[in-house]
Design a protein around this motif. Structure first.
Motif, PDB file in Angstrom:
ATOM      1  N   ALA A 148       3.960  39.024  68.705  1.00 40.33           N
ATOM      2  CA  ALA A 148       3.437  39.112  67.343  1.00 40.33           C
ATOM      3  C   ALA A 148       3.298  37.712  66.763  1.00 40.33           C
ATOM      4  O   ALA A 148       4.162  36.851  66.980  1.00 40.33           O
ATOM      5  CB  ALA A 148       4.358  39.948  66.463  1.00 40.33           C
ATOM      6  N   PHE A 149       2.212  37.479  66.050  1.00 39.05           N
ATOM      7  CA  PHE A 149       2.052  36.204  65.362  1.00 39.05           C
ATOM      8  C   PHE A 149       1.399  36.459  64.010  1.00 39.05           C
ATOM      9  O   PHE A 149       0.597  37.378  63.847  1.00 39.05           O
ATOM     10  CB  PHE A 149       1.250  35.206  66.205  1.00 39.05           C
ATOM     11  N   GLY A 150       1.799  35.666  63.046  1.00 35.74           N
ATOM     12  CA  GLY A 150       1.288  35.866  61.696  1.00 35.74           C
ATOM     13  C   GLY A 150       2.007  35.002  60.706  1.00 35.74           C
ATOM     14  O   GLY A 150       2.544  33.944  61.040  1.00 35.74           O
ATOM     15  N   GLY A 151       2.057  35.466  59.469  1.00 43.52           N
ATOM     16  CA  GLY A 151       2.657  34.676  58.408  1.00 43.52           C
ATOM     17  C   GLY A 151       3.496  35.510  57.471  1.00 43.52           C
ATOM     18  O   GLY A 151       3.284  36.713  57.306  1.00 43.52           O
ATOM     19  N   THR A 152       4.461  34.856  56.863  1.00 42.00           N
ATOM     20  CA  THR A 152       5.290  35.464  55.826  1.00 42.00           C
ATOM     21  C   THR A 152       5.398  34.468  54.670  1.00 42.00           C
ATOM     22  O   THR A 152       5.089  33.282  54.832  1.00 42.00           O
ATOM     23  CB  THR A 152       6.704  35.806  56.346  1.00 42.00           C
ATOM     24  N   TYR A 153       5.852  34.960  53.531  1.00 37.69           N
ATOM     25  CA  TYR A 153       6.110  34.066  52.408  1.00 37.69           C
ATOM     26  C   TYR A 153       7.542  34.275  51.941  1.00 37.69           C
ATOM     27  O   TYR A 153       7.975  35.407  51.690  1.00 37.69           O
ATOM     28  CB  TYR A 153       5.154  34.295  51.238  1.00 37.69           C
ATOM     29  N   ARG A 154       8.286  33.196  51.823  1.00 39.27           N
ATOM     30  CA  ARG A 154       9.695  33.228  51.461  1.00 39.27           C
ATOM     31  C   ARG A 154       9.843  32.976  49.960  1.00 39.27           C
ATOM     32  O   ARG A 154       9.525  31.891  49.467  1.00 39.27           O
ATOM     33  CB  ARG A 154      10.432  32.165  52.275  1.00 39.27           C
ATOM     34  N   PHE A 155      10.314  33.999  49.242  1.00 44.40           N
ATOM     35  CA  PHE A 155      10.640  33.874  47.810  1.00 44.40           C
ATOM     36  C   PHE A 155      12.155  33.762  47.676  1.00 44.40           C
ATOM     37  O   PHE A 155      12.892  34.541  48.291  1.00 44.40           O
ATOM     38  CB  PHE A 155      10.186  35.106  47.023  1.00 44.40           C
ATOM     39  N   THR A 156      12.636  32.844  46.858  1.00 42.80           N
ATOM     40  CA  THR A 156      14.064  32.768  46.561  1.00 42.80           C
ATOM     41  C   THR A 156      14.267  32.731  45.046  1.00 42.80           C
ATOM     42  O   THR A 156      13.325  32.525  44.289  1.00 42.80           O
ATOM     43  CB  THR A 156      14.723  31.513  47.180  1.00 42.80           C
ATOM     44  N   ASN A 157      15.511  32.904  44.649  1.00 39.58           N
ATOM     45  CA  ASN A 157      15.818  32.781  43.230  1.00 39.58           C
ATOM     46  C   ASN A 157      16.117  31.340  42.834  1.00 39.58           C
ATOM     47  O   ASN A 157      16.518  31.062  41.708  1.00 39.58           O
ATOM     48  CB  ASN A 157      16.998  33.676  42.853  1.00 39.58           C
ATOM     49  N   GLY A 158      15.893  30.421  43.765  1.00 38.35           N
ATOM     50  CA  GLY A 158      16.066  29.002  43.470  1.00 38.35           C
ATOM     51  C   GLY A 158      17.377  28.445  43.990  1.00 38.35           C
ATOM     52  O   GLY A 158      18.353  29.174  44.198  1.00 38.35           O
ATOM     53  N   THR A 179      14.076  23.173  42.578  1.00 41.43           N
ATOM     54  CA  THR A 179      14.777  24.460  42.729  1.00 41.43           C
ATOM     55  C   THR A 179      14.033  25.410  43.657  1.00 41.43           C
ATOM     56  O   THR A 179      14.637  26.312  44.244  1.00 41.43           O
ATOM     57  CB  THR A 179      14.969  25.145  41.361  1.00 41.43           C
ATOM     58  N   LYS A 180      12.718  25.238  43.819  1.00 43.62           N
ATOM     59  CA  LYS A 180      11.919  26.095  44.695  1.00 43.62           C
ATOM     60  C   LYS A 180      11.574  25.399  46.015  1.00 43.62           C
ATOM     61  O   LYS A 180      10.586  25.734  46.666  1.00 43.62           O
ATOM     62  CB  LYS A 180      10.633  26.523  43.981  1.00 43.62           C
ATOM     63  N   ALA A 181      12.414  24.463  46.429  1.00 46.20           N
ATOM     64  CA  ALA A 181      12.132  23.688  47.631  1.00 46.20           C
ATOM     65  C   ALA A 181      12.103  24.531  48.896  1.00 46.20           C
ATOM     66  O   ALA A 181      11.464  24.165  49.890  1.00 46.20           O
ATOM     67  CB  ALA A 181      13.168  22.581  47.794  1.00 46.20           C
ATOM     68  N   ILE A 182      12.775  25.667  48.888  1.00 46.22           N
ATOM     69  CA  ILE A 182      12.824  26.518  50.088  1.00 46.22           C
ATOM     70  C   ILE A 182      11.726  27.567  50.084  1.00 46.22           C
ATOM     71  O   ILE A 182      11.369  28.111  51.134  1.00 46.22           O
ATOM     72  CB  ILE A 182      14.225  27.164  50.209  1.00 46.22           C
ATOM     73  N   ASP A 183      11.151  27.864  48.939  1.00 45.00           N
ATOM     74  CA  ASP A 183      10.069  28.847  48.872  1.00 45.00           C
ATOM     75  C   ASP A 183       8.849  28.335  49.640  1.00 45.00           C
ATOM     76  O   ASP A 183       8.555  27.138  49.616  1.00 45.00           O
ATOM     77  CB  ASP A 183       9.670  29.100  47.419  1.00 45.00           C
ATOM     78  N   GLY A 184       8.130  29.238  50.299  1.00 43.32           N
ATOM     79  CA  GLY A 184       6.911  28.809  50.966  1.00 43.32           C
ATOM     80  C   GLY A 184       6.520  29.699  52.123  1.00 43.32           C
ATOM     81  O   GLY A 184       7.222  30.663  52.476  1.00 43.32           O
ATOM     82  N   PHE A 185       5.397  29.375  52.741  1.00 47.92           N
ATOM     83  CA  PHE A 185       4.856  30.129  53.859  1.00 47.92           C
ATOM     84  C   PHE A 185       5.552  29.765  55.159  1.00 47.92           C
ATOM     85  O   PHE A 185       5.942  28.606  55.377  1.00 47.92           O
ATOM     86  CB  PHE A 185       3.354  29.854  54.016  1.00 47.92           C
ATOM     87  N   ASN A 186       5.698  30.762  56.020  1.00 43.57           N
ATOM     88  CA  ASN A 186       6.083  30.570  57.415  1.00 43.57           C
ATOM     89  C   ASN A 186       4.921  31.005  58.285  1.00 43.57           C
ATOM     90  O   ASN A 186       4.268  32.012  57.999  1.00 43.57           O
ATOM     91  CB  ASN A 186       7.281  31.456  57.807  1.00 43.57           C
TER      92      ASN A 186
END
Length: 196
Positions: A148-158, A179-186
């Motif tokens: 499987a290959f594709g993308g996800t988006y990571r949301f955090t509370n900061g 505070t949103k440094a970890i949020d983003g696409f994989n």
């Protein structure tokens, strides 16, 4: 492919190794981990997943001839996955991870020009909640193996982190991290082995 002609509900499961690319604190980062789940009637998976990540940023300035900053950590939790048209050789899955994680900011400094003496390291850590939905394209390779290959988006509370250190004049410095440094696409590639 791999059909179910008697229409009975079938059960299976799989384990997967996942690797991918993301950005952490606006820097390139690698993410690696795995997932394992119970597959219900070929169409829905429930299980657990966990991933680790790290970046490494090296910079130079006049006061500190060499230093690096690293933001590393991991997260995991409940893994849910809907599988659309699983009997087709190529089909779509919709994975979602709901869980928590932790991250550590590290500042490492070398005060000697040979870069191998007088290391000073400073750390601080924080925890966060994470929600990560995505879409993947899955290919049936063998009856027990899928890719499987594709993308996800990571949301955090900061996160509440900073790079803390003492500069060349022995002044304490604390550089706040977004505070949103970890949020983003994989962007992920997963190798899945199991009973599908």
């Amino acid at each position: 492919v791999f059909g179910n002609p008697d229409k009975k509900i079938e059960h299976g499961g799989y384990g997967a190794f996942t690797m991918g690319y993301t950005k952490i604190d606006d820097q390139n980062a690698m993410i690696m981990g795995g997932r394992a789940g119970w597959l219900i009637d070929h169409h829905f998976t429930i299980g657990l997943a966990g991933y680790g990540f790290f970046n490494n940023v090296e910079k130079n300035d006049s006061q500190d001839p060499y230093y690096n900053r690293t933001l590393a950590g991991g997260y995991g939790g409940l893994f849910l996955e809907a599988i659309i048209a699983p009997n087709y050789p190529v089909h779509v899955t919709i994975p979602v991870l709901i869980g928590a994680g932790g991250a550590t900011a590290q500042y490492g400094s070398v005060w000697d020009e040979n870069y191998w003496q007088s290391y000073n390291y400073y750390y601080n850590s924080d925890a966060y909640f994470v929600l990560e939905p995505g879409v993947e394209l899955e290919v049936n390779i063998l009856k027990f193996f899928r890719i499987a290959f594709g993308g996800t988006y990571r949301f955090t509370n900061g996160i509440n982190l900073s790079y803390d250190y003492y500069d060349a004049d022995n002044n304490y410095v604390s550089e706040k991290i977004d505070t949103k440094a970890i949020d983003g696409f994989n962007f992920n590639l997963s190798l899945k082995f199991g009973w599908f």
